[in-house]
Structures are given as C-alpha cells and as structure tokens.
Design an enzyme around this catalytic site. Structure first.
Site, mmCIF file in Angstrom:
data_model
loop_
_atom_site.group_PDB
_atom_site.id
_atom_site.type_symbol
_atom_site.label_atom_id
_atom_site.label_comp_id
_atom_site.label_asym_id
_atom_site.label_seq_id
_atom_site.Cartn_x
_atom_site.Cartn_y
_atom_site.Cartn_z
ATOM 1 N N SER A 10 -7.297 6.941 -1.492
ATOM 2 C CA SER A 10 -6.356 6.200 -2.342
ATOM 3 C C SER A 10 -6.352 6.812 -3.734
ATOM 4 C CB SER A 10 -6.769 4.740 -2.450
ATOM 5 O OG SER A 10 -6.060 4.140 -3.530
ATOM 6 N N HIS A 35 -3.131 8.291 0.388
ATOM 7 C CA HIS A 35 -2.813 6.861 0.375
ATOM 8 C C HIS A 35 -2.314 6.485 -1.023
ATOM 9 C CE1 HIS A 35 -3.224 2.724 1.943
ATOM 10 N NE2 HIS A 35 -3.640 2.400 0.714
ATOM 11 N N ASP A 37 -1.011 3.575 -3.409
ATOM 12 C CA ASP A 37 -1.028 2.123 -3.589
ATOM 13 C C ASP A 37 -0.009 1.698 -4.635
ATOM 14 O OD1 ASP A 37 -3.032 1.032 -1.825
ATOM 15 O OD2 ASP A 37 -4.513 2.151 -2.993
ATOM 16 N N MET A 39 1.730 -1.389 -6.602
ATOM 17 C CA MET A 39 1.471 -2.794 -6.969
ATOM 18 C C MET A 39 2.479 -3.242 -8.013
ATOM 19 S SD MET A 39 -2.624 -2.504 -7.395
ATOM 20 C CE MET A 39 -3.672 -1.983 -6.041
ATOM 21 N N HIS A 68 1.451 2.392 0.662
ATOM 22 C CA HIS A 68 1.053 1.003 0.883
ATOM 23 C C HIS A 68 1.733 0.155 -0.182
ATOM 24 C CE1 HIS A 68 -2.583 -2.029 0.814
ATOM 25 N NE2 HIS A 68 -1.477 -2.575 1.275
ATOM 26 N N MET A 70 2.425 -3.037 -1.985
ATOM 27 C CA MET A 70 1.967 -4.398 -2.277
ATOM 28 C C MET A 70 2.979 -4.998 -3.246
ATOM 29 S SD MET A 70 -2.042 -3.380 -2.570
ATOM 30 C CE MET A 70 -1.620 -1.650 -2.813
ATOM 31 N N MET A 139 -6.583 -5.331 5.447
ATOM 32 C CA MET A 139 -7.164 -5.342 4.107
ATOM 33 C C MET A 139 -8.566 -5.940 4.192
ATOM 34 S SD MET A 139 -5.100 -3.925 2.019
ATOM 35 C CE MET A 139 -6.291 -4.132 0.688
#
Ligand code: DX5
Ligand code: ZN
Length: 221
Positions: A10, A35, A37, A39, A68, A70, A139
C-alpha cells in the site's frame, strides 16, 4: 482454489514527496501489485489522494494497480480511476445501496471488480454477487489509516470466504488488508488469503529494506 501468495504494497505508507520513485522501488523489490488507497474523509475519517495522483505515478511501474476505493458515493468516480490506470477497482459493500450495479459498472470498463468488507460486515452479504466479482478484500482493520493492529476475528471470515470462493468454482482473489506483518501474514494465508496488502510492514526502513520486508511477509527471508 487458493493461489500462490501475492504481495500488494500500500503506497499509503510511502514517502509522498517521492511517490513516483517509491512506486518504482517497491516494484523492483518484488511487489506483485501496487495497492492504491483512496479515502474521501466521508466514508472513512481520513483523506488520501485521488485519480490525478494515481495517474501521475501510473507510468512508474508496469505492475497492476489495485485501487481500493474507500469512498461514498463510488459510482461517479469509477471512470476517473479507470482513466488513471486502475487494473482492479475494489469498492466497499457498505458504500452504497446497489453493490451489484457498482460491480457491473466497473466491469463495463473491461477491468477487474473487487468488493471489500469492513470488519463488522459478514461474509454472507456477498452470497448474491459471487458470480459478479473478481476479488474479495477482507479488511482486518477499520479502514482509514495505516499502521493499525490486525483484528483476529477476521480470520474466521477469511475461512468462510475461502469456502464460498472454492464452492463457486470461479477465479476470485481473496485479499486481506490491514495490520499485515511477518507475524500476522501466516495466519491470514493459513485461513485462505492469497493476496496480502501491507503498508507499514513493507515501507519500513526505506528503499534498501523493501525486498527483505516483502520476503519476510512471504516467509522466504
Ligand atoms: C487502510 C488501508 C490499508 C492500509 C494498510 O484503510 O486500506 O491498505 O494502508 O496499512 P498497514 O499495512 O500499515 O496496516
Ligand atoms: Zn487498502
């Protein structure tokens, strides 16, 4: 069937001031995926970065980008992440009312669609969409921050999902994300995970340590 374990570092734990170099360095050190992330400060209590930064570092590696998301809502941003170079887009089961529609939207762009479950969300919520998903992400921390402690109750969920995937006969990756270290990685693998996300455990110590950090997660150090 559980595949050989692959590592998805990540970049949330990378040095953002040198993000392109970090993506290149972790790729050379043995990453199988990058990866990414994302957000939004709404679905999760933190903001990371968006499609522009993702696109800016896409050319620094030829490894697949495992994005990913979120974020909620998610549907309006899927095309932006496809354009940024995502190879897999994973969205959250909890992020909207129409999971099946969101997965179809991802797949309509010709890339892989993943779904992620927060720690409190049971595996059974995916029973109706097993034919529509290419990756399931468990998760093992509450999403929003790197460097948190692995939640052991998620191992049973990984076991349940491993059985559901095997029963489906479909090629679905089973990924685990959060608190993965040399100590917790073997537990997740034993439970049935075949993709490990790791942020702090991979980026600790700087670029000279990356290859050794990845080997430690794989138990090949
Ligand atoms: C958490 C993110 C994770 C996180 C992993 O919301 O989805 O990918 O960055 O970080 P570590 O490995 O430090 O728990
Ligand atoms: Zn993640």
């Amino acid at each position: 069937m559980q595949k050989p374990v692959r590592i998805a570092p990540s970049i949330l734990a990378a040095d953002f001031s040198r993000l392109g170099e970090e993506v290149a360095a972790i790729s050379e050190a043995g990453a199988d995926f990058i990866h990414v992330d994302i957000m939004d400060g709404h679905f999760v209590p933190n903001i990371s970065f968006g499609p522009a930064v993702t696109k800016a570092v896409r050319g620094c590696t030829n490894k697949p980008f495992d994005c990913h998301l979120m974020i909620s809502p998610v549907d309006p941003y899927i095309a932006d992440f496809v354009d940024a170079g995502a190879d897999i887009i994973t969205l959250h089961q909890e992020a909207g009312a129409h999971l099946h529609r969101s997965l179809q939207l991802v797949k309509s762009h010709g890339i892989k669609a993943g779904v992620s479950l927060n720690p409190a969300t049971p595996a059974s919520t995916l029973e109706g969409i097993m034919d529509d998903v290419d990756l399931i992400l468990v998760m093992s921390v509450n999403p929003g921050f790197g460097g948190q402690k692995f939640i052991p109750s998620q191992l049973d969920k990984i076991r349940t999902l491993r059985a559901m995937i095997d029963a489906s006969g479909r090629d679905i990756d089973l990924e685990v994300d959060g608190g993965i270290t040399a100590e917790t990685a073997p537990l997740a693998i034993e439970a049935g995970a075949d993709m490990l996300v790791a942020g702090s455990a991979v980026f600790k110590g700087g670029p000279t340590q990356y290859a050794a950090n990845i080997k430690a997660l794989l138990g090949t150090a």
